[in-house]
Write an enzyme that holds these catalytic residues in place. Sequence first.
Site, PDB file in Angstrom:
ATOM      1  N   GLY A   1       0.869  -1.177   0.000  1.00 14.84           N
ATOM      2  CA  GLY A   1       0.000   0.000   0.000  1.00 14.84           C
ATOM      3  C   GLY A   1       0.900   1.220   0.000  1.00 14.84           C
ATOM      4  CB  ALA A   2       2.501   3.088  -2.484  1.00 19.64           C
TER       5      ALA A   2
ATOM      6  CB  ILE B   1      -0.463   5.056   6.187  1.00 16.16           C
ATOM      7  CG1 ILE B   1      -1.658   5.796   6.819  1.00 16.16           C
ATOM      8  CG2 ILE B   1       0.411   4.433   7.277  1.00 16.16           C
ATOM      9  CD1 ILE B   1      -2.527   4.941   7.713  1.00 16.16           C
TER      10      ILE B   1
ATOM     11  NE  ARG C   1     -18.543  -1.104  11.114  1.00 17.16           N
ATOM     12  CZ  ARG C   1     -18.711  -1.609  12.316  1.00 17.16           C
ATOM     13  NH1 ARG C   1     -19.827  -2.203  12.643  1.00 17.16           N
ATOM     14  NH2 ARG C   1     -17.745  -1.526  13.193  1.00 17.16           N
TER      15      ARG C   1
ATOM     16  CB  ILE D   1      -2.005  -0.013   9.213  1.00 18.08           C
ATOM     17  CG1 ILE D   1      -0.592  -0.167   9.804  1.00 18.08           C
ATOM     18  CG2 ILE D   1      -2.591   1.332   9.628  1.00 18.08           C
ATOM     19  CD1 ILE D   1       0.335   1.029   9.569  1.00 18.08           C
ATOM     20  CB  THR D   2      -5.918  -2.565   6.043  1.00 13.63           C
ATOM     21  OG1 THR D   2      -4.768  -2.383   5.218  1.00 13.63           O
ATOM     22  CG2 THR D   2      -7.176  -2.402   5.203  1.00 13.63           C
ATOM     23  CG  ASN D   3      -9.444   1.181  10.038  1.00 14.29           C
ATOM     24  OD1 ASN D   3      -9.122   0.521  11.029  1.00 14.29           O
ATOM     25  ND2 ASN D   3      -9.430   2.508  10.014  1.00 14.29           N
TER      26      ASN D   3
ATOM     27  CG  HIS E   1      -8.451   1.404  15.533  1.00 18.82           C
ATOM     28  ND1 HIS E   1      -7.918   2.394  16.307  1.00 18.82           N
ATOM     29  CD2 HIS E   1      -8.457   1.881  14.265  1.00 18.82           C
ATOM     30  CE1 HIS E   1      -7.607   3.428  15.540  1.00 18.82           C
ATOM     31  NE2 HIS E   1      -7.929   3.138  14.300  1.00 18.82           N
TER      32      HIS E   1
HETATM   33  O1  TXD Z   1      -4.877   2.885  13.567  1.00 18.94           O
HETATM   34  C1  TXD Z   1      -5.108   2.406  12.489  1.00 18.94           C
HETATM   35  N1  TXD Z   1      -5.021   1.103  12.304  1.00 18.94           N
HETATM   36  C2  TXD Z   1      -5.472   3.271  11.339  1.00 18.94           C
HETATM   37  C3  TXD Z   1      -5.993   2.647  10.167  1.00 18.94           C
HETATM   38  C4  TXD Z   1      -5.279   4.668  11.384  1.00 18.94           C
HETATM   39  C5  TXD Z   1      -5.482   5.421  10.263  1.00 18.94           C
HETATM   40  C6  TXD Z   1      -5.924   4.850   8.983  1.00 18.94           C
HETATM   41  N2  TXD Z   1      -6.200   3.468   9.045  1.00 18.94           N
HETATM   42  C7  TXD Z   1      -6.467   2.716   7.826  1.00 18.94           C
HETATM   43  O2  TXD Z   1      -5.228   2.516   7.133  1.00 18.94           O
HETATM   44  C8  TXD Z   1      -7.342   3.361   6.778  1.00 18.94           C
HETATM   45  O3  TXD Z   1      -8.705   3.227   7.118  1.00 18.94           O
HETATM   46  C9  TXD Z   1      -6.982   2.527   5.567  1.00 18.94           C
HETATM   47  O4  TXD Z   1      -7.680   1.283   5.579  1.00 18.94           O
HETATM   48  C10 TXD Z   1      -5.484   2.232   5.765  1.00 18.94           C
HETATM   49  C11 TXD Z   1      -4.556   3.014   4.844  1.00 18.94           C
HETATM   50  O5  TXD Z   1      -4.754   4.382   5.023  1.00 18.94           O
HETATM   51  P1  TXD Z   1      -4.149   5.442   3.965  1.00 18.94           P
HETATM   52  O6  TXD Z   1      -4.501   6.782   4.454  1.00 18.94           O
HETATM   53  O7  TXD Z   1      -2.738   5.113   3.652  1.00 18.94           O
HETATM   54  O8  TXD Z   1      -5.063   5.082   2.687  1.00 18.94           O
HETATM   55  P2  TXD Z   1      -4.772   5.404   1.151  1.00 18.94           P
HETATM   56  O9  TXD Z   1      -4.002   6.649   1.016  1.00 18.94           O
HETATM   57  O10 TXD Z   1      -6.099   5.272   0.481  1.00 18.94           O
HETATM   58  O11 TXD Z   1      -3.827   4.197   0.677  1.00 18.94           O
HETATM   59  C12 TXD Z   1      -4.282   2.900   0.457  1.00 18.94           C
HETATM   60  C13 TXD Z   1      -3.466   2.334  -0.679  1.00 18.94           C
HETATM   61  C14 TXD Z   1      -3.741   3.000  -2.019  1.00 18.94           C
HETATM   62  O12 TXD Z   1      -2.536   3.485  -2.572  1.00 18.94           O
HETATM   63  C15 TXD Z   1      -4.323   1.866  -2.874  1.00 18.94           C
HETATM   64  O13 TXD Z   1      -3.951   1.952  -4.250  1.00 18.94           O
HETATM   65  C16 TXD Z   1      -3.680   0.670  -2.222  1.00 18.94           C
HETATM   66  O14 TXD Z   1      -3.775   0.943  -0.823  1.00 18.94           O
HETATM   67  N3  TXD Z   1      -4.334  -0.608  -2.533  1.00 18.94           N
HETATM   68  C17 TXD Z   1      -3.639  -1.746  -2.631  1.00 18.94           C
HETATM   69  N4  TXD Z   1      -2.322  -1.986  -2.487  1.00 18.94           N
HETATM   70  C18 TXD Z   1      -1.911  -3.251  -2.658  1.00 18.94           C
HETATM   71  N5  TXD Z   1      -2.748  -4.275  -2.966  1.00 18.94           N
HETATM   72  C19 TXD Z   1      -4.081  -4.063  -3.125  1.00 18.94           C
HETATM   73  N6  TXD Z   1      -4.904  -5.081  -3.406  1.00 18.94           N
HETATM   74  C20 TXD Z   1      -4.565  -2.746  -2.954  1.00 18.94           C
HETATM   75  N7  TXD Z   1      -5.798  -2.185  -3.027  1.00 18.94           N
HETATM   76  C21 TXD Z   1      -5.642  -0.868  -2.776  1.00 18.94           C
END
Ligand code: TXD
Length: 319
Positions: free
Chosen positions: A10-11, A14, A89, A119-121, A176
């Site tokens: 995940g880029a 975060i 949800r 970290i993913t929700n 969380h």
């Molecule tokens: O405390 C905690 N655990 C959290 C959780 C605190 C803050 C945010 N939290 C969760 O982290 C938030 O609800 C998200 O589920 C994750 C990631 O947050 P972020 O802000 O980094 O989200 P982005 O910017 O949308 O990045 C997600 C990336 C994006 O670049 C997508 O293209 C990529 O995930 N993505 C994937 N990468 C790899 N493989 C697959 N299948 C894929 N699908 C989407």
Amino acid sequence: MARKKIALIGAGNIGGTLAHLAALKSLGDVVLFDVVEGVPQGKALDLRQCAPVEGFDVDVKGTNDYADIAGADVIIVTAGVARKPGMSRDDLLGINLKVMKAVGEGIAANAPDAFVICITNPLDAMVWALREFSGLPHQKVVGMAGVLDSSRFSAFLAEEFQVSIKDVTSFVLGGHGDTMVPVIEYSTVSGIPVPDLIKQGRSTQEKIDAIIQRTRGGGGEIVALLKTGSAYYAPATSAIAMAQAYLGDEKRVLPAAVHLTGQYGVDNLYVGVPVVIGAGGVEQIVEIALSDEAKKNLDVSVDAVKELLVACKAIDGSL
Ligand code: TXD
């Protein structure tokens, strides 16, 4: 000694911040993976151009190929989508569950010896699913939420007591989100528990209750301000602290979502509790005595996690 390798799945917001921190701290070579083409490569290129200024020697690579995470020591997973208007949800759960399946399989095939931080929700369900799909040992797969939640709690407490953040320790249990359980008896300023500080007249129960509510809604407060995304600096910093504890065999006592097997009366679920993180991953689960109220709140939190797992199992029959 060869450099360590940190893979970030995940880029997004975060993931990019994690890559920046990992490089600045020279934790190891960084691989930034995403399904979107160009984004991980672009962020990696930008980060490599920090190296001459910052003087770090680690490499940063962007990729869309799981083969590049081969041999990673630590993997931090932020892949997924955030909830958009009109999405339930369960819709979100279904999408991110599929993402966890792909990520779990990618990890199993390429880096089965890694320490994995999810970290993913929705965090407590996603870390459980990621462990199931990857098949890695439970002590090597953890969820990051507690370090962030307790960091938010500590920041608010330091502001309230007008003391250095260095002297505040705070304690948060449970899932969380809204159901997290900040425990004030174990939250201290230089060892003095918050209830004693209230007795000394340094704050009031009402103010501390308001801080607890603010901590529970800490993520939402930031989403409401940003409008187009959620918090990323503190979540990334928190996960990096966990990665460092593992890489440096630090034996740090940190709250994390881990697999419980009877501790706190919870069996076969991932729930946030204090653990010791060292080279073995989760080396100990720390059990503390809870007040009746904290126990009751923890039960509510555990029930919320259980409900999510029922929904996951209904979506994916293999779980
Ligand atoms: O405390 C905690 N655990 C959290 C959780 C605190 C803050 C945010 N939290 C969760 O982290 C938030 O609800 C998200 O589920 C994750 C990631 O947050 P972020 O802000 O980094 O989200 P982005 O910017 O949308 O990045 C997600 C990336 C994006 O670049 C997508 O293209 C990529 O995930 N993505 C994937 N990468 C790899 N493989 C697959 N299948 C894929 N699908 C989407």
